[in-house]
Design a protein around this motif. Structure first.
Motif, PDB file in Angstrom:
ATOM      1  N   GLN A 222       0.832  -1.205   0.000  1.00 58.88           N
ATOM      2  CA  GLN A 222       0.000   0.000   0.000  1.00 58.88           C
ATOM      3  C   GLN A 222       0.868   1.257   0.000  1.00 58.88           C
ATOM      4  O   GLN A 222       0.566   2.233  -0.689  1.00 58.88           O
ATOM      5  N   CYS A 224       3.840   1.534  -1.268  1.00 54.23           N
ATOM      6  CA  CYS A 224       4.413   1.682  -2.610  1.00 54.23           C
ATOM      7  C   CYS A 224       3.379   2.273  -3.560  1.00 54.23           C
ATOM      8  O   CYS A 224       3.700   3.137  -4.395  1.00 54.23           O
ATOM      9  N   ALA A 225       2.146   1.825  -3.446  1.00 57.78           N
ATOM     10  CA  ALA A 225       1.101   2.347  -4.329  1.00 57.78           C
ATOM     11  C   ALA A 225       0.897   3.843  -4.079  1.00 57.78           C
ATOM     12  O   ALA A 225       0.742   4.633  -5.026  1.00 57.78           O
ATOM     13  N   VAL A 228       3.793   5.733  -5.756  1.00 56.57           N
ATOM     14  CA  VAL A 228       3.678   5.824  -7.214  1.00 56.57           C
ATOM     15  C   VAL A 228       2.532   6.764  -7.592  1.00 56.57           C
ATOM     16  O   VAL A 228       2.639   7.548  -8.545  1.00 56.57           O
ATOM     17  N   ALA A 229       1.451   6.703  -6.835  1.00 60.13           N
ATOM     18  CA  ALA A 229       0.319   7.598  -7.096  1.00 60.13           C
ATOM     19  C   ALA A 229       0.782   9.053  -7.031  1.00 60.13           C
ATOM     20  O   ALA A 229       0.510   9.853  -7.937  1.00 60.13           O
ATOM     21  N   ASP A 231       3.874  10.233  -7.211  1.00 61.03           N
ATOM     22  CA  ASP A 231       4.867  10.506  -8.264  1.00 61.03           C
ATOM     23  C   ASP A 231       4.192  10.796  -9.596  1.00 61.03           C
ATOM     24  O   ASP A 231       4.603  11.689 -10.343  1.00 61.03           O
ATOM     25  N   MET A 232       3.181  10.007  -9.881  1.00 58.45           N
ATOM     26  CA  MET A 232       2.465  10.126 -11.151  1.00 58.45           C
ATOM     27  C   MET A 232       1.833  11.520 -11.277  1.00 58.45           C
ATOM     28  O   MET A 232       1.943  12.178 -12.316  1.00 58.45           O
ATOM     29  N   ALA A 253      -6.616  10.518  -9.336  1.00 59.31           N
ATOM     30  CA  ALA A 253      -6.289   9.117  -9.045  1.00 59.31           C
ATOM     31  C   ALA A 253      -5.301   9.036  -7.887  1.00 59.31           C
ATOM     32  O   ALA A 253      -5.407   8.162  -7.017  1.00 59.31           O
ATOM     33  N   ARG A 257      -6.062   7.029  -4.519  1.00 61.06           N
ATOM     34  CA  ARG A 257      -5.241   5.860  -4.216  1.00 61.06           C
ATOM     35  C   ARG A 257      -4.437   6.066  -2.933  1.00 61.06           C
ATOM     36  O   ARG A 257      -4.310   5.157  -2.101  1.00 61.06           O
TER      37      ARG A 257
ATOM     38  N   LEU B   8       9.303   6.178 -12.301  1.00 58.00           N
ATOM     39  CA  LEU B   8       8.306   6.231 -13.379  1.00 58.00           C
ATOM     40  C   LEU B   8       8.967   6.133 -14.749  1.00 58.00           C
ATOM     41  O   LEU B   8      10.076   6.611 -14.952  1.00 58.00           O
ATOM     42  N   ALA B 286      -8.750   4.591 -10.273  1.00 53.84           N
ATOM     43  CA  ALA B 286      -7.537   5.106  -9.621  1.00 53.84           C
ATOM     44  C   ALA B 286      -6.537   3.971  -9.382  1.00 53.84           C
ATOM     45  O   ALA B 286      -5.337   4.103  -9.636  1.00 53.84           O
ATOM     46  N   VAL B 290      -2.707   3.578 -11.169  1.00 56.80           N
ATOM     47  CA  VAL B 290      -1.465   3.461 -10.398  1.00 56.80           C
ATOM     48  C   VAL B 290      -0.771   2.121 -10.680  1.00 56.80           C
ATOM     49  O   VAL B 290       0.450   2.067 -10.854  1.00 56.80           O
ATOM     50  N   MET B 294       3.061   1.264 -11.953  1.00 59.24           N
ATOM     51  CA  MET B 294       3.953   0.390 -11.191  1.00 59.24           C
ATOM     52  C   MET B 294       4.502  -0.716 -12.092  1.00 59.24           C
ATOM     53  O   MET B 294       5.688  -1.047 -12.055  1.00 59.24           O
TER      54      MET B 294
END
Ligand SMILES: Cc1cc2nc3c(=O)[nH]c(=O)nc-3n(C[C@H](O)[C@H](O)[C@H](O)COP(=O)(O)OP(=O)(O)OC[C@H]3O[C@@H](n4cnc5c(N)ncnc54)[C@H](O)[C@@H]3O)c2cc1C
Lengths: 334, 378
Positions: A222, A224-225, A228-229, A231-232, A253, A257, B8, B286, B290, B294
């Motif tokens: 979780q 890590c998600a 990344v969320a 970062d995105m 998102a 997330r 990324l 969402a 993500v 990943m």
């Protein structure tokens, strides 16, 4: 990707923020943050900034969150960014964006400047305000951070207008919360792993019990998600004004997330800590209470999930979600 | 930072063009395939379709040109695989060969094995089965009973593999077996490359809960293998199989298995008000956004020559949860009475496939053990 600036920023933020966690705004620490130039990072050099990418500029926000530091750093970064977009000069001192009306403003009573936003027919009006202490109606979030409401009677005179859909700025604030959640979940993971390695029950460390290992594995996925969320969304922020759709969708998102991750991470972290994690003395609550606050602030999961759902359902018939999803991918600068 | 990072990926113009090419091809190739068939995706077997992909250079993408491959990187391959799965293309024929057997042979095979097999995999005409599990050997792969005993001119193979996906169509199977006794729990294993046309092999169907036939029981009764059937080094089987699993665990098939249901759901929602269930739908999107990033990040690390075992396990664990939640979310978002027959057929297919998502390629608990090890807990 050239990571040298990013690593440098992280390193100086680590130096500034380690062991400075707390729930009150710390003016001395703020002075050091200004000294480091963090609040101006997003602005171009000719506007008096450093022209960093959003990834680099928001890195200290993440580090601050990981150390449980109470500062409106991300808020000030965004306030200066809006001022830049409005062709106004950046400000010194802590600042935040605030929507016209009765919204809670992060760290209100400690701010030198409020950049107020108001939707008008001429576009988004930007007013630079310097409220006095008595203009604030004080309140706190679950973590004890100031979330005060401005009580100015008169409508502020706009200093400028910007051609930017309001949702872009709301998304930027949501992104900021996702970044903070990401920094915090990483710190929570560290705290849990260390604690479970040290604490022994039934003759061995908690971390050697499979049930605990699996809980921590879930916490890690979780975390890590959430990372990344965030970062995105941050990567898409670099082109938030030119390509607002991918940015707003990514930020929506990210907030949804990260908020979901915050829920699982805080729950597991308290479970594996047992009673000590529930005590005032132990620092876990500084992190988890912030997770609980941030997942709701600047648009809850339900708010941003609705944005995503409306988007998906509104895609033209015959069209599919898939190409719309891949259109949000980061693209090489051309 | 404490947690593993997922840098990324940035898409290049060539990669955007690659997606477009795939979409044009798939729109035509799958025009007559109804959604209920597209929902089969990874178990949909169509040898002609695989050969057509091979002809267009979309299989064996990361293999060197010298072996019939295309010298592209793992991110390009990830893009192709994503497009295939999102469209619900029938990929089963070439799936295992392209995903894990080819990289395994490239890494550990002899020059002869590479030269004879890899070009056929890239052409989409050579299919593989995975011979790991047995009746009494699942998660605990080191308990394998199948044996290859040395003879004067090769090996003789005995034992029975189970759950062998498309073993009944495979030209070769990579069989993980014991080749010698060892005090080391992970010692004495090897991988052998078994030509499925050899005498002594019996393939019997095993049906899944939907009555579908994809996996099998494969018995080897004194199968005489030539000495060049050995894949890699004798006794190195454990290390090899672990790196094979890393390929098996890293792809978009670990979060897109239910994707056709998402598109079907949205198709039907255009006519139905989503009401208060919009939150569920938005959260699902969402999570998907993500997960894609990943998974792309893992592909990027593979492309840079890394072996992101921990990151791949994290994506697979989150991916399986996601794939399994999709039908549950769908049934909350779209009430039965609003569903049309095609939707209902797709829903049923995904619902009945879902339990396998957290088993195949390593069960959830095993992955969580790998993640815990990566965190330094074991
Ligand atoms: C659709 C599908 C296709 C497959 N295709 C192939 C194939 O082509 N080739 C092949 O070789 N295999 C294949 N498999 C088999 C797959 O690899 C195994 O199902 C998997 O490794 C789990 O083994 P098992 O089913 O024997 O379950 P078991 O290992 O018996 O596990 C049962 C349950 O116990 C849990 N468990 C086991 N050990 C532990 C532990 N130490 N701690 C905690 N929990 C534990 C597991 O997580 C699981 O939940 C396929 C499986 C499926 C579902």
């Amino acid at each position: 990707m050239d990571d040298s600036t990013y690593s440098m920023v992280i390193e100086s933020a680590e130096k500034l923020f380690s062991d400075r966690g707390g729930k009150d705004f710390d003016p001395a620490l703020w002075a050091a943050v200004e000294e480091a130039g963090f609040p101006l990072a997003l602005l171009s050099e000719d506007r008096g900034g450093y022209g960093l990418s959003a990834r680099e500029a928001f890195a200290p926000v993440r580090v601050a969150a990981a150390h449980g530091v109470a500062l409106p750093l991300g808020e000030t970064l965004l306030a200066n960014w809006v001022l830049g977009a409005a062709d106004l000069d950046p400000i010194e001192g802590p600042a935040a964006l605030a929507w016209d009306g009765k919204a809670a403003v992060p760290f209100g009573r400690f701010l030198k400047t409020v950049v107020q936003l108001c939707e008008t027919d001429a576009g988004l009006a930007v007013s630079v305000l310097h409220p006095r202490a008595e203009d604030w109606q004080p309140a706190l979030n679950y973590a004890g951070e100031a979330r005060d409401t401005l009580t100015l009677a008169a409508q502020a005179k706009p200093d400028a207008h910007i051609a930017c859909a309001p949702v872009v700025l709301r998304a930027a604030m949501a992104m900021l919360r996702a970044v903070q959640i990401a920094g915090t979940t990483d710190a929570v993971a560290a705290m849990c792993i260390n604690y479970c390695n040290e604490r022994e029950q039934f003759g061995r460390p908690l971390s050697k019990h499979q049930a605990i290992q699996h809980q921590l594995a879930v916490l890690a996925t979780q975390g890590c998600a959430a990372a990344v969320a965030a970062d995105m969304a941050v990567a898409a922020f670099d082109r938030a004004l030119e390509q607002s759709d991918p940015f707003v969708l990514s930020a929506a998102a990210a907030k949804v997330r990260a908020a979901e991750a915050a829920t699982t991470v805080s729950s597991i972290s308290h479970q594996v800590h047992g009673a000590i994690g529930f005590s005032e003395e132990y620092p876990l609550h500084r992190l988890t209470c912030r997770l609980w606050s941030w997942r709701d602030e600047d648009g809850s999961e339900a708010h941003w999930a609705k944005h995503l759902a409306d988007w998906a359902v509104s895609l033209q018939s015959g069209g599919h979600l898939w190409p719309a999803l891949t259109a949000c991918d980061l693209r090489e600068a051309t | 930072m404490t947690l593993p990072t997922f840098p990324l990926e940035t898409t290049t113009p060539a990669q955007i063009a690659l997606r477009e090419e795939l979409r044009t091809f798939l729109a035509d190739a799958l025009a007559d395939l109804p959604a209920r068939e597209r929902a089969r995706s990874w178990i949909g077997f169509d040898a002609d379709f695989s050969a057509a992909l091979g002809q267009r250079g979309w299989l064996g993408m990361t293999l060197p040109k010298a072996y019939g491959g295309h010298g592209r990187n793992a991110v390009d391959r990830h893009i192709v695989v994503e497009e295939l799965l999102a469209a619900g293309a029938p990929v089963a024929a070439h799936w295992i060969a392209d995903r894990q057997s080819a990289p395994l042979i490239l890494r550990h095979g002899t020059e002869e094995q590479r030269k004879t097999i890899l070009p056929r995999i890239a052409a989409g005409t050579c299919f593989f089965g995975i011979g790991m599990s047995e009746a009494n050997c699942g998660s605990d792969l080191a308990s394998v009973q199948t044996k290859a005993e040395k003879t004067a001119d090769g090996y003789v193979l005995n034992g029975t593999k189970l759950w062998t996906t498309y073993g009944h169509k495979a030209h070769y199977m990579v069989v993980f077996c014991r080749t010698s006794k060892s005090d080391d729990r992970h010692g004495g294993f090897s991988q052998v490359l078994v030509d499925m046309s050899l005498p002594g092999i019996t393939v019997s169907p095993v049906l899944d809960i939907a009555g579908e036939h994809h996996f099998n029981e494969v018995s080897f009764d004194n199968v005489a293998l030539p000495s060049n059937a050995l894949l890699g080094k004798e006794g190195d089987g454990w290390a090899q199989v672990i790196s094979e699993l890393a390929f098996e665990r890293s792809g978009p098939d670990r979060f897109l298995s239910s994707y056709v249901l998402i598109e079907e759901l949205l198709r039907c929602l255009k006519r139905v008000s989503a009401g208060s269930e919009t939150t569920d739908l938005g959260r699902m999107i969402a999570r998907l956004m993500v997960l894609r990033q990943m998974s792309l990040s893992v592909a990027g690390r593979l492309a840079r020559g890394e072996q992101p075992v921990l990151a791949a396990a994290i994506v697979k664990d989150l991916g399986a949860l996601f794939e399994q939640d999709v039908p549950e979310i769908a049934r909350r978002v779209l009430r039965d009475d609003a569903a049309d027959p095609e939707y209902a057929a797709v829903f049923q297919r995904i619902l009945l496939a879902a339990p396998s998502f957290s088993l195949r390629g390593g069960a959830r608990e095993i992955l969580r053990g790998i993640i815990a090890r990566g965190l330094g807990l074991r």
